[in-house]
Design a protein around this motif. Structure first.
Motif, short mmCIF file in Angstrom:
data_model
loop_
_atom_site.label_atom_id
_atom_site.label_comp_id
_atom_site.label_asym_id
_atom_site.label_seq_id
_atom_site.Cartn_x
_atom_site.Cartn_y
_atom_site.Cartn_z
N ALA A 75 30.38 39.57 94.32
CA ALA A 75 29.53 40.48 93.57
C ALA A 75 27.86 40.20 93.77
O ALA A 75 27.28 41.03 93.09
CB ALA A 75 29.83 40.44 92.02
N HIS A 76 27.76 39.39 94.48
CA HIS A 76 26.39 38.86 94.70
C HIS A 76 25.60 38.69 93.31
O HIS A 76 24.62 39.20 93.17
CB HIS A 76 25.72 40.16 95.43
CG HIS A 76 26.40 40.55 96.75
ND1 HIS A 76 26.28 39.52 97.78
CD2 HIS A 76 27.14 41.22 97.06
CE1 HIS A 76 27.03 40.14 98.72
NE2 HIS A 76 27.48 41.27 98.47
N SER A 77 26.46 37.88 92.55
CA SER A 77 25.74 37.62 91.07
C SER A 77 25.24 36.09 90.97
O SER A 77 25.94 35.25 91.72
CB SER A 77 26.83 37.78 90.19
OG SER A 77 26.58 37.52 88.82
N ASP A 78 24.45 35.91 90.23
CA ASP A 78 24.32 34.51 89.83
C ASP A 78 24.76 34.08 88.74
O ASP A 78 24.43 33.04 88.28
CB ASP A 78 22.57 34.47 89.78
CG ASP A 78 22.05 35.03 88.30
OD1 ASP A 78 22.86 35.75 87.71
OD2 ASP A 78 20.99 34.66 87.97
N PHE A 79 25.79 34.51 88.43
CA PHE A 79 26.63 34.10 87.36
C PHE A 79 27.22 32.61 87.73
O PHE A 79 27.25 31.79 86.89
CB PHE A 79 27.95 34.93 87.00
CG PHE A 79 28.71 34.69 85.86
CD1 PHE A 79 28.21 34.63 84.75
CD2 PHE A 79 30.16 34.15 86.22
CE1 PHE A 79 28.96 34.41 83.66
CE2 PHE A 79 30.78 33.99 85.21
CZ PHE A 79 30.68 33.82 83.76
N TRP A 80 27.67 32.66 88.87
CA TRP A 80 27.95 31.28 89.47
C TRP A 80 26.49 31.02 90.13
O TRP A 80 26.09 31.15 91.26
CB TRP A 80 29.13 31.27 90.47
CG TRP A 80 29.35 29.81 90.97
CD1 TRP A 80 28.75 29.20 92.13
CD2 TRP A 80 30.34 29.00 90.62
NE1 TRP A 80 29.26 28.08 92.26
CE2 TRP A 80 30.40 27.95 91.59
CE3 TRP A 80 31.35 28.99 89.86
CZ2 TRP A 80 31.28 26.90 91.45
CZ3 TRP A 80 32.44 28.03 89.65
CH2 TRP A 80 32.18 26.83 90.45
N ARG A 81 26.03 29.97 89.57
CA ARG A 81 24.63 29.66 90.05
C ARG A 81 24.65 29.08 91.23
O ARG A 81 25.74 28.21 91.82
CB ARG A 81 24.09 28.47 89.12
CG ARG A 81 23.80 29.02 87.65
CD ARG A 81 22.52 30.15 87.53
NE ARG A 81 22.18 30.32 86.31
CZ ARG A 81 22.58 31.38 85.37
NH1 ARG A 81 23.51 32.14 85.97
NH2 ARG A 81 22.10 31.38 84.27
N SER A 82 23.52 29.39 92.07
CA SER A 82 23.60 28.56 93.45
C SER A 82 22.03 28.08 93.70
O SER A 82 21.27 28.22 92.62
CB SER A 82 23.53 29.88 94.41
OG SER A 82 22.98 31.02 94.37
N GLY A 83 21.68 27.58 94.55
CA GLY A 83 20.38 27.25 94.94
C GLY A 83 19.92 26.18 93.99
O GLY A 83 20.75 25.21 93.70
N ASP A 84 18.72 26.14 93.51
CA ASP A 84 18.36 24.82 92.60
C ASP A 84 19.29 24.65 91.29
O ASP A 84 19.05 23.61 90.70
CB ASP A 84 16.82 25.04 92.34
CG ASP A 84 15.81 25.13 93.55
OD1 ASP A 84 16.29 24.34 94.57
OD2 ASP A 84 14.72 25.37 93.53
N ASP A 85 19.77 25.71 90.74
CA ASP A 85 20.46 25.62 89.60
C ASP A 85 21.81 25.20 89.68
O ASP A 85 22.52 24.94 88.76
CB ASP A 85 20.32 27.13 88.89
CG ASP A 85 19.09 27.47 88.24
OD1 ASP A 85 18.20 26.49 87.84
OD2 ASP A 85 18.79 28.64 87.95
N GLU A 86 22.43 25.24 91.01
CA GLU A 86 23.67 24.94 91.06
C GLU A 86 24.10 23.40 90.52
O GLU A 86 24.92 23.27 89.88
CB GLU A 86 24.23 25.12 92.75
CG GLU A 86 25.71 24.87 92.70
CD GLU A 86 26.29 25.45 94.24
OE1 GLU A 86 27.39 25.93 94.37
OE2 GLU A 86 25.33 25.15 95.12
N PRO A 87 23.19 22.30 91.02
CA PRO A 87 23.54 21.00 90.50
C PRO A 87 23.77 21.04 88.96
O PRO A 87 24.48 20.42 88.32
CB PRO A 87 22.52 20.18 91.07
CG PRO A 87 21.79 20.88 92.04
CD PRO A 87 21.96 22.34 91.83
N GLU A 88 22.81 21.53 88.26
CA GLU A 88 22.92 21.68 86.84
C GLU A 88 24.14 22.52 86.37
O GLU A 88 24.86 21.96 85.42
CB GLU A 88 21.53 22.44 86.28
CG GLU A 88 21.51 22.71 84.65
CD GLU A 88 21.24 21.45 84.13
OE1 GLU A 88 21.10 21.55 82.84
OE2 GLU A 88 20.83 20.52 84.83
#
Length: 216
Positions: A75-88
């Motif tokens: 869905a090209h969504s940030d609901f599953w965080r990526s980038g800098d927020d992914e570890p959090e």
């Protein structure tokens, strides 16, 4: 794609994610342990557990977290965080499964699952262990959520959905949730509040009232 589901906690989570993301999937209620169904579902998931996502090529993906990741990426969504927020986000997924969600699961299994399916009496020692773990984990979660509305960033993420996996079943578990403004915010999200709206999804067996009365 097709998402096989039931109304149990992890399949419910996967359906909520799919509907929140408006994923292009077909939903099919399933009972892998029903007569004549085991071989079909064993090919899709050797654990015979739901949810299962089957893509257009017939490849299956199981486990709710993996399905949420796939659907969010599609869905090209940030609901599953990526980038800098992914570890959090990964931190909260890991911590929740070992602490808060695990505590909720422990209590729900004794007061809910076992009673729905007649698989044994409530183990009061396990309930107390789960409640003690719940209070410890809830205090940590409360402290974090006192400073922000959601677990990661400024909007809801899969971390919030995953942390709350068992809370829609609190009519059976009866955990003390009255002060959870965070969860009330989740309940304002339609696909989370009622992921099965308009779907063919038979209700779970009821928890016998005698079991509820015995806990009062």
């Amino acid at each position: 794609m097709k998402l096989y589901f039931s109304r149990n906690p992890n399949p419910r989570l996967a359906v909520a994610v799919a509907r929140y993301l408006d994923a292009k999937v077909e939903f099919e209620f399933a009972s892998p342990f029903a007569a004549g169904q085991m071989e079909k579902f064993r090919r899709l998931n050797p654990n015979l557990l739901l949810p299962i996502l089957v893509d257009d090529e017939g490849k299956s993906l199981w486990e709710a977290d993996a399905i949420a990741c796939r659907l969010s990426r599609d869905a090209h969504s940030d609901f599953w965080r990526s980038g800098d927020d992914e570890p959090e986000m990964i931190r909260w997924l890991s911590w929740g499964k070992e602490h808060f969600a695990l505590a909720c699961d422990t209590v729900h299994f004794e007061r809910g699952t076992k009673q729905r399916y007649g698989i044994g009496p409530i183990d009061q020692k396990r309930v107390e262990e789960g409640l003690n773990q719940f209070h410890t984990a809830a205090a940590i979660l409360d402290a974090v959520l006192a400073e922000r509305q959601w677990l990661v960033g400024n909007s809801v993420s899969y971390a919030d959905f995953r942390m709350a996996t068992f809370l829609p079943f609190n009519d059976a578990a009866r955990l003390p949730l009255d002060d959870y403004r965070w969860y009330r915010r989740l309940e304002d999200i339609g696909p989370w509040r009622d992921p099965f709206k308009g779907m063919d999804a038979p209700e779970l067996p009821p928890v016998p009232q005698t079991a509820v009365a015995d806990q009062r």
